[in-house]
Design a protein around this motif. Structure first.
Motif, PDB file in Angstrom:
ATOM      1  N   ILE A  66      -1.106  -6.879  14.635  1.00  0.00           N
ATOM      2  CA  ILE A  66      -1.923  -6.287  13.579  1.00  0.00           C
ATOM      3  C   ILE A  66      -1.093  -5.356  12.706  1.00  0.00           C
ATOM      4  O   ILE A  66      -1.431  -5.116  11.547  1.00  0.00           O
ATOM      5  N   LEU A  67       0.025  -4.856  13.238  1.00  0.00           N
ATOM      6  CA  LEU A  67       0.863  -3.928  12.478  1.00  0.00           C
ATOM      7  C   LEU A  67       1.440  -4.592  11.227  1.00  0.00           C
ATOM      8  O   LEU A  67       1.577  -3.956  10.183  1.00  0.00           O
ATOM      9  N   SER A  68       1.791  -5.865  11.334  1.00  0.00           N
ATOM     10  CA  SER A  68       2.336  -6.563  10.163  1.00  0.00           C
ATOM     11  C   SER A  68       1.270  -6.717   9.086  1.00  0.00           C
ATOM     12  O   SER A  68       1.569  -6.638   7.885  1.00  0.00           O
ATOM     13  N   ARG A  69       0.011  -6.935   9.502  1.00  0.00           N
ATOM     14  CA  ARG A  69      -1.069  -7.042   8.518  1.00  0.00           C
ATOM     15  C   ARG A  69      -1.340  -5.685   7.862  1.00  0.00           C
ATOM     16  O   ARG A  69      -1.561  -5.605   6.645  1.00  0.00           O
ATOM     17  N   ILE A  70      -1.313  -4.626   8.656  1.00  0.00           N
ATOM     18  CA  ILE A  70      -1.502  -3.280   8.103  1.00  0.00           C
ATOM     19  C   ILE A  70      -0.416  -2.990   7.074  1.00  0.00           C
ATOM     20  O   ILE A  70      -0.690  -2.483   5.984  1.00  0.00           O
ATOM     21  N   GLU A  71       0.830  -3.299   7.433  1.00  0.00           N
ATOM     22  CA  GLU A  71       1.946  -3.063   6.515  1.00  0.00           C
ATOM     23  C   GLU A  71       1.727  -3.812   5.202  1.00  0.00           C
ATOM     24  O   GLU A  71       1.888  -3.245   4.105  1.00  0.00           O
ATOM     25  N   ALA A  72       1.346  -5.077   5.295  1.00  0.00           N
ATOM     26  CA  ALA A  72       1.167  -5.897   4.088  1.00  0.00           C
ATOM     27  C   ALA A  72       0.057  -5.343   3.202  1.00  0.00           C
ATOM     28  O   ALA A  72       0.215  -5.246   1.977  1.00  0.00           O
ATOM     29  N   ASP A  73      -1.067  -4.981   3.793  1.00  0.00           N
ATOM     30  CA  ASP A  73      -2.194  -4.471   3.009  1.00  0.00           C
ATOM     31  C   ASP A  73      -1.855  -3.139   2.338  1.00  0.00           C
ATOM     32  O   ASP A  73      -2.213  -2.912   1.174  1.00  0.00           O
ATOM     33  N   LEU A  74      -1.176  -2.267   3.050  1.00  0.00           N
ATOM     34  CA  LEU A  74      -0.842  -0.964   2.472  1.00  0.00           C
ATOM     35  C   LEU A  74       0.236  -1.076   1.412  1.00  0.00           C
ATOM     36  O   LEU A  74       0.242  -0.315   0.434  1.00  0.00           O
ATOM     37  N   ARG A  75       1.156  -2.011   1.561  1.00  0.00           N
ATOM     38  CA  ARG A  75       2.193  -2.213   0.543  1.00  0.00           C
ATOM     39  C   ARG A  75       1.580  -2.704  -0.767  1.00  0.00           C
ATOM     40  O   ARG A  75       2.033  -2.337  -1.858  1.00  0.00           O
ATOM     41  N   VAL A  76       0.558  -3.543  -0.682  1.00  0.00           N
ATOM     42  CA  VAL A  76      -0.117  -4.029  -1.884  1.00  0.00           C
ATOM     43  C   VAL A  76      -0.820  -2.885  -2.605  1.00  0.00           C
ATOM     44  O   VAL A  76      -0.756  -2.760  -3.829  1.00  0.00           O
ATOM     45  N   GLU A  77      -1.472  -2.032  -1.829  1.00  0.00           N
ATOM     46  CA  GLU A  77      -2.240  -0.932  -2.415  1.00  0.00           C
ATOM     47  C   GLU A  77      -1.356   0.216  -2.882  1.00  0.00           C
ATOM     48  O   GLU A  77      -1.644   0.861  -3.891  1.00  0.00           O
ATOM     49  N   PHE A  78      -0.272   0.477  -2.135  1.00  0.00           N
ATOM     50  CA  PHE A  78       0.613   1.607  -2.453  1.00  0.00           C
ATOM     51  C   PHE A  78       2.065   1.125  -2.526  1.00  0.00           C
ATOM     52  O   PHE A  78       2.886   1.446  -1.657  1.00  0.00           O
ATOM     53  N   PRO A  79       2.400   0.340  -3.542  1.00  0.00           N
ATOM     54  CA  PRO A  79       3.746  -0.258  -3.607  1.00  0.00           C
ATOM     55  C   PRO A  79       4.868   0.773  -3.749  1.00  0.00           C
ATOM     56  O   PRO A  79       6.007   0.486  -3.403  1.00  0.00           O
ATOM     57  N   GLU A  80       4.527   1.967  -4.265  1.00  0.00           N
ATOM     58  CA  GLU A  80       5.562   2.983  -4.468  1.00  0.00           C
ATOM     59  C   GLU A  80       5.870   3.767  -3.194  1.00  0.00           C
ATOM     60  O   GLU A  80       6.856   4.510  -3.148  1.00  0.00           O
ATOM     61  N   MET A  81       5.060   3.611  -2.169  1.00  0.00           N
ATOM     62  CA  MET A  81       5.257   4.349  -0.918  1.00  0.00           C
ATOM     63  C   MET A  81       5.990   3.490   0.095  1.00  0.00           C
ATOM     64  O   MET A  81       5.658   2.318   0.276  1.00  0.00           O
ATOM     65  N   ARG A  82       6.997   4.072   0.758  1.00  0.00           N
ATOM     66  CA  ARG A  82       7.846   3.299   1.668  1.00  0.00           C
ATOM     67  C   ARG A  82       7.622   3.676   3.138  1.00  0.00           C
ATOM     68  O   ARG A  82       8.396   3.286   3.995  1.00  0.00           O
ATOM     69  N   GLY A  83       6.563   4.426   3.429  1.00  0.00           N
ATOM     70  CA  GLY A  83       6.378   4.928   4.785  1.00  0.00           C
ATOM     71  C   GLY A  83       5.484   4.100   5.667  1.00  0.00           C
ATOM     72  O   GLY A  83       5.080   4.559   6.739  1.00  0.00           O
ATOM     73  N   PHE A  84       5.147   2.864   5.243  1.00  0.00           N
ATOM     74  CA  PHE A  84       4.182   2.083   6.011  1.00  0.00           C
ATOM     75  C   PHE A  84       4.771   0.790   6.556  1.00  0.00           C
ATOM     76  O   PHE A  84       4.073  -0.218   6.697  1.00  0.00           O
ATOM     77  N   SER A  85       6.042   0.805   6.890  1.00  0.00           N
ATOM     78  CA  SER A  85       6.656  -0.353   7.533  1.00  0.00           C
ATOM     79  C   SER A  85       6.129  -0.480   8.961  1.00  0.00           C
ATOM     80  O   SER A  85       5.562   0.476   9.520  1.00  0.00           O
ATOM     81  N   GLN A  86       6.332  -1.652   9.557  1.00  0.00           N
ATOM     82  CA  GLN A  86       5.901  -1.832  10.954  1.00  0.00           C
ATOM     83  C   GLN A  86       6.585  -0.824  11.868  1.00  0.00           C
ATOM     84  O   GLN A  86       5.961  -0.277  12.779  1.00  0.00           O
ATOM     85  N   THR A  87       7.872  -0.583  11.610  1.00  0.00           N
ATOM     86  CA  THR A  87       8.609   0.375  12.435  1.00  0.00           C
ATOM     87  C   THR A  87       7.997   1.763  12.331  1.00  0.00           C
ATOM     88  O   THR A  87       7.787   2.447  13.341  1.00  0.00           O
TER      89      THR A  87
END
Length: 273
Positions: A66-87
């Motif tokens: 589910i972490l990869s899905r969370i990362e993908a959804d948050l990257r779409v919504e907040f493309p300028e933020m880099r703090g939501f990688s799976q790691t």
């Protein structure tokens, strides 16, 4: 300073220089408070996200994918933020797991450390007590992430206060307690790369050559004065291996170097004052 600038300086009203210096200090203090406030908000957000992931994985059966899905959804919504990688999401989960009570974050220095330092505490240390101890010292001395890592790997705080000294006899309490806490047993000088056959003077010379790393190992407050410092006492000549001044203790600290074959590339220092 140009003639124009000098002319303007002479035209300034009385007290202006002091006032503008104070304003500059207040601006810097406000900037620091703002940065700390932003950091606290970010850490609270990361804790909440980590707590949510933990709860849903435990109660709703969410898997690790589910972490990869969370990362993908948050990257779409907040493309300028880099703090939501799976790691980083895994670190958020570790963060919430390490501090189940969110009030701990605000009460025990955790929220005064940047996220990178918090990751170091999580990944380099195993217990709550160790993390709180190093967090407090990192805030006290303003340790960067590499410096925090350096002290953790050398187990700096675990070695404090164990060196052989004569502080109890020479200094009144509480100064003797403070002095003892500043010193370690043993001192670790692996960066010297000297073999067990090294002579005392070789150790001494190598320590002076690597004085920056040497001072880091000694800890905060030490200022190097000199080596083989000559003293004449009662008509006799004495030479101090290494002489330091400690800014908090407000006294000189003499280090007598001894090479420990048991520690090989380490050095045990017995301070006297």
């Amino acid at each position: 300073m140009t003639a124009s600038a000098m002319s303007q300086a002479t035209m300034l009203p009385a007290g202006y220089a002091e006032w503008i210096a104070d304003v500059k200090l207040r601006i810097r203090a406000a900037q620091q408070r703002a940065a700390l406030a932003v950091n606290r908000e970010m850490l609270q957000l990361y804790w909440q996200i980590g707590r949510d992931i933990l709860d849903r994985q435990a109660k709703a059966g969410w898997g690790t994918k589910i972490l990869s899905r969370i990362e993908a959804d948050l990257r779409v919504e907040f493309p300028e933020m880099r703090g939501f990688s799976q790691t980083n999401l895994k670190y958020m989960r570790m963060f919430a797991e390490a501090w189940p009570d969110p009030s701990t974050i605000g009460q025990r220095f955790i929220d005064q450390l940047p996220w990178g330092q918090n990751i170091t505490l999580l990944t380099k240390l195993k217990t709550r007590e160790e993390r709180l101890l190093y967090a407090a010292r990192a805030v006290e001395h303003g340790w960067s992430r590499p410096l925090l890592t350096h002290h953790i790997e050398l187990r700096t705080l675990e070695r404090e206060g164990k060196a052989v000294t004569n502080f109890d006899q020479r200094l009144p309490k509480p100064q003797s307690d403070l002095a003892r806490e500043t010193l370690k047993d043993p001192y670790r000088f692996d960066f010297l790369s000297l073999g067990s056959e090294a002579e005392e003077r070789e150790i001494e010379a190598a320590l002076v050559t690597h004085i920056t790393k040497f001072l880091l190992e000694l800890g905060a407050g030490f200022a190097f004065v000199g080596r083989q410092v000559h003293l004449e006492v009662g008509g006799r000549d004495f030479y101090i291996d290494l002489l330091f001044y400690h800014l908090r203790l407000r006294c000189f600290v003499v280090l007598d170097l001894l090479w420990s074959a048991a520690h090989k590339s380490s050095c045990v220092a017995f301070p006297v004052m």
